[in-house]
Design an enzyme around this catalytic site. Structure first.
Site, PDB file in Angstrom:
ATOM      1  N   THR A  36       0.820  -1.081   0.015  1.00  0.00           N
ATOM      2  CA  THR A  36      -0.058   0.112   0.055  1.00  0.00           C
ATOM      3  C   THR A  36       1.059   1.300   0.168  1.00  0.00           C
ATOM      4  O   THR A  36       2.236   1.100  -0.029  1.00  0.00           O
ATOM      5  CB  THR A  36      -1.193  -0.015   1.174  1.00  0.00           C
ATOM      6  OG1 THR A  36      -0.022   0.162   2.508  1.00  0.00           O
ATOM      7  CG2 THR A  36      -1.824  -1.152   1.448  1.00  0.00           C
TER       8      THR A  36
ATOM      9  N   TYR B 241      -9.406   3.098  13.714  1.00  0.00           N
ATOM     10  CA  TYR B 241      -8.197   2.124  13.855  1.00  0.00           C
ATOM     11  C   TYR B 241      -8.065   1.316  15.288  1.00  0.00           C
ATOM     12  O   TYR B 241      -7.782  -0.013  15.038  1.00  0.00           O
ATOM     13  CB  TYR B 241      -6.808   3.150  13.657  1.00  0.00           C
ATOM     14  CG  TYR B 241      -5.344   2.334  14.269  1.00  0.00           C
ATOM     15  CD1 TYR B 241      -4.969   1.412  13.338  1.00  0.00           C
ATOM     16  CD2 TYR B 241      -4.997   2.834  15.432  1.00  0.00           C
ATOM     17  CE1 TYR B 241      -3.841   0.807  13.561  1.00  0.00           C
ATOM     18  CE2 TYR B 241      -3.641   2.246  15.758  1.00  0.00           C
ATOM     19  CZ  TYR B 241      -3.336   1.333  15.099  1.00  0.00           C
ATOM     20  OH  TYR B 241      -1.985   0.541  15.211  1.00  0.00           O
TER      21      TYR B 241
ATOM     22  N   ASP C 196      -2.331  -9.492  -1.232  1.00  0.00           N
ATOM     23  CA  ASP C 196      -3.078  -8.837   0.050  1.00  0.00           C
ATOM     24  C   ASP C 196      -3.438  -9.859   0.815  1.00  0.00           C
ATOM     25  O   ASP C 196      -3.943 -10.927   0.632  1.00  0.00           O
ATOM     26  CB  ASP C 196      -4.219  -8.547  -0.829  1.00  0.00           C
ATOM     27  CG  ASP C 196      -5.155  -7.502   0.183  1.00  0.00           C
ATOM     28  OD1 ASP C 196      -5.468  -7.761   1.543  1.00  0.00           O
ATOM     29  OD2 ASP C 196      -6.370  -6.557  -0.337  1.00  0.00           O
TER      30      ASP C 196
ATOM     31  N   TYR D 204      -1.575  19.201  17.320  1.00  0.00           N
ATOM     32  CA  TYR D 204      -3.139  19.011  17.496  1.00  0.00           C
ATOM     33  C   TYR D 204      -3.411  19.554  18.804  1.00  0.00           C
ATOM     34  O   TYR D 204      -2.546  19.017  19.914  1.00  0.00           O
ATOM     35  CB  TYR D 204      -3.467  17.660  17.373  1.00  0.00           C
ATOM     36  CG  TYR D 204      -3.485  16.937  15.912  1.00  0.00           C
ATOM     37  CD1 TYR D 204      -2.955  17.581  14.633  1.00  0.00           C
ATOM     38  CD2 TYR D 204      -3.391  15.625  15.731  1.00  0.00           C
ATOM     39  CE1 TYR D 204      -2.727  17.062  13.552  1.00  0.00           C
ATOM     40  CE2 TYR D 204      -3.031  14.972  14.579  1.00  0.00           C
ATOM     41  CZ  TYR D 204      -2.665  15.606  13.550  1.00  0.00           C
ATOM     42  OH  TYR D 204      -2.579  14.979  12.064  1.00  0.00           O
TER      43      TYR D 204
ATOM     44  N   ASN E 218       3.497   3.773  21.282  1.00  0.00           N
ATOM     45  CA  ASN E 218       4.235   4.342  19.912  1.00  0.00           C
ATOM     46  C   ASN E 218       5.422   4.015  19.728  1.00  0.00           C
ATOM     47  O   ASN E 218       6.308   4.260  20.421  1.00  0.00           O
ATOM     48  CB  ASN E 218       3.904   5.735  20.039  1.00  0.00           C
ATOM     49  CG  ASN E 218       2.502   6.161  20.060  1.00  0.00           C
ATOM     50  OD1 ASN E 218       1.519   5.808  20.955  1.00  0.00           O
ATOM     51  ND2 ASN E 218       2.079   7.032  18.967  1.00  0.00           N
ATOM     52  N   ASN E 219       5.912   3.517  18.520  1.00  0.00           N
ATOM     53  CA  ASN E 219       7.071   3.231  18.044  1.00  0.00           C
ATOM     54  C   ASN E 219       7.707   4.651  17.216  1.00  0.00           C
ATOM     55  O   ASN E 219       6.780   5.339  16.723  1.00  0.00           O
ATOM     56  CB  ASN E 219       7.127   2.155  17.018  1.00  0.00           C
ATOM     57  CG  ASN E 219       7.091   0.770  17.518  1.00  0.00           C
ATOM     58  OD1 ASN E 219       7.590   0.021  17.248  1.00  0.00           O
ATOM     59  ND2 ASN E 219       6.309   0.732  18.890  1.00  0.00           N
TER      60      ASN E 219
ATOM     61  N   SER F  55     -10.639  -1.426  14.970  1.00  0.00           N
ATOM     62  CA  SER F  55     -10.310  -2.499  14.150  1.00  0.00           C
ATOM     63  C   SER F  55      -9.186  -3.318  14.756  1.00  0.00           C
ATOM     64  O   SER F  55      -9.002  -4.694  14.718  1.00  0.00           O
ATOM     65  CB  SER F  55      -9.923  -1.886  12.754  1.00  0.00           C
ATOM     66  OG  SER F  55      -8.636  -1.313  12.654  1.00  0.00           O
ATOM     67  N   LYS F  56      -8.264  -2.640  15.359  1.00  0.00           N
ATOM     68  CA  LYS F  56      -7.146  -3.545  15.978  1.00  0.00           C
ATOM     69  C   LYS F  56      -7.577  -4.519  17.183  1.00  0.00           C
ATOM     70  O   LYS F  56      -7.377  -5.607  17.329  1.00  0.00           O
ATOM     71  CB  LYS F  56      -6.081  -2.708  16.678  1.00  0.00           C
ATOM     72  CG  LYS F  56      -5.105  -1.936  15.586  1.00  0.00           C
ATOM     73  CD  LYS F  56      -4.461  -3.083  14.260  1.00  0.00           C
ATOM     74  CE  LYS F  56      -3.177  -3.892  15.171  1.00  0.00           C
ATOM     75  NZ  LYS F  56      -2.500  -4.460  14.129  1.00  0.00           N
TER      76      LYS F  56
ATOM     77  N   ASN G 285       3.207  15.657  23.475  1.00  0.00           N
ATOM     78  CA  ASN G 285       3.683  15.945  22.123  1.00  0.00           C
ATOM     79  C   ASN G 285       4.428  17.223  21.986  1.00  0.00           C
ATOM     80  O   ASN G 285       5.372  17.168  21.002  1.00  0.00           O
ATOM     81  CB  ASN G 285       2.493  15.961  21.080  1.00  0.00           C
ATOM     82  CG  ASN G 285       1.559  14.622  21.050  1.00  0.00           C
ATOM     83  OD1 ASN G 285       2.160  13.639  21.471  1.00  0.00           O
ATOM     84  ND2 ASN G 285       0.298  14.771  20.795  1.00  0.00           N
TER      85      ASN G 285
ATOM     86  N   THR H 182      -1.393  -2.950  19.327  1.00  0.00           N
ATOM     87  CA  THR H 182      -1.144  -1.771  19.927  1.00  0.00           C
ATOM     88  C   THR H 182      -1.726  -1.522  21.266  1.00  0.00           C
ATOM     89  O   THR H 182      -2.874  -1.965  21.668  1.00  0.00           O
ATOM     90  CB  THR H 182      -1.618  -0.710  18.785  1.00  0.00           C
ATOM     91  OG1 THR H 182      -1.809   0.675  19.588  1.00  0.00           O
ATOM     92  CG2 THR H 182      -3.335  -0.793  18.354  1.00  0.00           C
ATOM     93  N   ASP H 183      -1.327  -0.457  21.967  1.00  0.00           N
ATOM     94  CA  ASP H 183      -1.686  -0.252  23.252  1.00  0.00           C
ATOM     95  C   ASP H 183      -3.267   0.585  23.102  1.00  0.00           C
ATOM     96  O   ASP H 183      -4.054   0.878  24.221  1.00  0.00           O
ATOM     97  CB  ASP H 183      -0.777   0.713  24.067  1.00  0.00           C
ATOM     98  CG  ASP H 183      -0.479   1.930  23.548  1.00  0.00           C
ATOM     99  OD1 ASP H 183      -0.806   2.196  22.383  1.00  0.00           O
ATOM    100  OD2 ASP H 183       0.338   2.778  24.064  1.00  0.00           O
ATOM    101  N   GLU H 184      -3.427   0.871  21.838  1.00  0.00           N
ATOM    102  CA  GLU H 184      -4.476   1.938  21.555  1.00  0.00           C
ATOM    103  C   GLU H 184      -6.010   1.215  21.900  1.00  0.00           C
ATOM    104  O   GLU H 184      -6.842   1.734  21.957  1.00  0.00           O
ATOM    105  CB  GLU H 184      -4.470   2.649  20.324  1.00  0.00           C
ATOM    106  CG  GLU H 184      -3.293   3.265  20.237  1.00  0.00           C
ATOM    107  CD  GLU H 184      -3.061   4.341  18.912  1.00  0.00           C
ATOM    108  OE1 GLU H 184      -4.273   4.625  18.281  1.00  0.00           O
ATOM    109  OE2 GLU H 184      -2.072   4.544  18.500  1.00  0.00           O
TER     110      GLU H 184
END
Ligand code: NAD
Ligand code: TYD
Length: 358
Positions: free
Chosen positions: A38, A160, A61, A217, A189-190, A163-164, A259, A135-137
């Site tokens: 992608t 996102y 895919d 942001y 986060n990496n 879905s994870k 951030n 992910t930790d998200e």
């Protein structure tokens, strides 16, 4: 028998760092890199790794069920490191469909291929392992205190992370239902070499280098827990080699930063290494506070006690040295950065591998 490892998404940021680690440190392993290429997949991330007995690249895919099944059987895959995903939160807000396809249906397709090979009566290979990279998200957002542990309830809040989370649940369900040997890692986060410059650190690096505005942001006080990519890859290898089936492992290095702190650090390092802007002003003056991300999670922070206690994992890179090393890498690899920014990396792989897959 040495393992045959199927790495999905091996031309992306973390997948490429993982392929490089395995290629260097487990020279006997056969690596099958499955990547759709992608916008986020770049074969140049694996420049120097040649096709041969120990490495094969297949452009496909992961949602293509017959192709996945055929590959598992043909290669007698015994280990999976599943990285392939749509990975950028902002893109998931703008258009969630690809996230549902790849992250949920793609994971399902791989689990099915693994199930039909490994749980079939004719399997005589190594004890298999399906490592699902997450992910930790998936845990949602923290307030000012506390950490995510492996028992924190899932509460994803972006397309996102939802879905994870779905893919994590599917992977866990395949262990509980079928005894498929699944292990899950949930990492913070990496950052590091080969990260696509839509993510905070490479985006800010590139804009700051060229004197462009630095979009921050909201109030810039959202917190992420940063981990150098090689430390993540080492943790994944450790879980593959020494982890337990059916378990999940949180991975993080206790490097929580607002951030704005990350952005000003990049500015200051670049001022030092490259001199001030042509105007004679420091790069911090490029910071532009912009409209906040929709549903922006406030804070992520990992408690890595389990992987430390059970598998002896420790991060090797602290944030100060990791961010300096990352900036040095990007400065030394401007050809890579420029090809990604101007889109010519896609021209390269279109010539090599044909048009984008539908
Ligand atoms: P990335 O976006 O840089 O790379 C994703 C790769 O997957 C690309 O090479 C892309 O071509 C490939 N891909 C996408 N859809 C595909 C499909 N349908 N079939 C085959 N290949 C496909 O992502 P990344 O940052 O390297 O993340 C890798 C994994 O690690 C993801 O599962 C992500 O959720 C997880 N993760 C990322 C982070 C992070 O900070 N980046 C942190 C924790 C976990
Ligand atoms: P990102 O790198 O997209 O990772 P994630 O959303 O998965 O944590 O973003 C990291 C943090 O930086 C996040 O709080 C959003 C913020 N951010 C900005 O302030 N400006 C930007 O241009 C980007 C891409 C992110």
């Amino acid at each position: 028998m040495t393992p045959t490892i199927l790495v999905t998404g091996g031309c992306g940021f973390i997948g490429a760092n993982f392929v490089r680690l395995i290629h260097a440190e487990r020279p006997g392993w056969r690596i099958i890199n499955v990547d759709k290429l992608t916008y986020a997949g770049n074969p140049q991330n694996l420049a120097g790794i040649e096709e041969g007995e120990n490495y094969r690249f297949v452009r496909v895919d992961i949602c293509d069920a017959p192709a996945m099944r055929q590959l598992f059987f043909e290669e007698k895959v015994d280990t999976v490191a599943h990285f392939a995903a749509e990975s950028h939160v902002d893109r998931s807000i703008a258009g969630p469909a690809a996230f549902i396809e790849t992250n949920i249906l793609g994971t399902f397709t791989l689990l099915e291929a693994a199930r039909s090979l490994w749980l079939g009566s004719s399997w005589q290979g190594n004890a298999p392992c399906f490592l699902h990279v997450s992910t930790d998200e998936v845990y949602g957002s923290l307030g000012t205190g506390g950490y995510f542990t492996e028992t924190t309830a899932y509460a994803p809040r972006s397309p996102y992370s939802a879905s994870k989370a779905s893919s994590d649940h599917l992977a866990a369900a395949y262990f509980h239902t079928y005894c498929l040997p699944v292990r899950i890692t949930n990492c913070s986060n990496n950052y590091g070499p080969y990260q696509f410059p839509e993510k905070l650190i490479p985006l800010i690096f590139n804009n700051a280098l060229h004197g462009k505005p630095l979009p921050v942001y909201g109030d810039g006080k959202n917190i992420r827990d940063w981990l150098y990519v090689k430390d993540h890859c080492r943790a994944i290898l450790l879980v593959i080699e020494q982890g337990k089936d059916g378990e999940s492992y949180n991975i993080g290095g206790h490097n929580e930063k607002q951030n704005i702190e990350v952005v000003t650090t990049i500015c200051d390092i670049l001022d030092e290494k490259r001199g001030l802007l042509p105007t004679g002003r420091p790069r911090r003056e490029l910071i532009a506070f912009v409209k906040d991300r929709l549903g922006h999670d406030r804070r992520y922070a990992i408690d890595p006690a389990k992987i430390q206690a059970e598998l002896g994992w420790q991060p090797e890179m602290g944030f100060a040295s990791g961010i300096a090393a990352t900036i040095d890498w990007y400065l030394a690899n401007t050809a890579w950065v420029n090809a990604v920014i101007d889109g010519s990396y896609q021209k390269y792989y279109t010539e090599m591998y044909g048009q984008a897959l539908a």
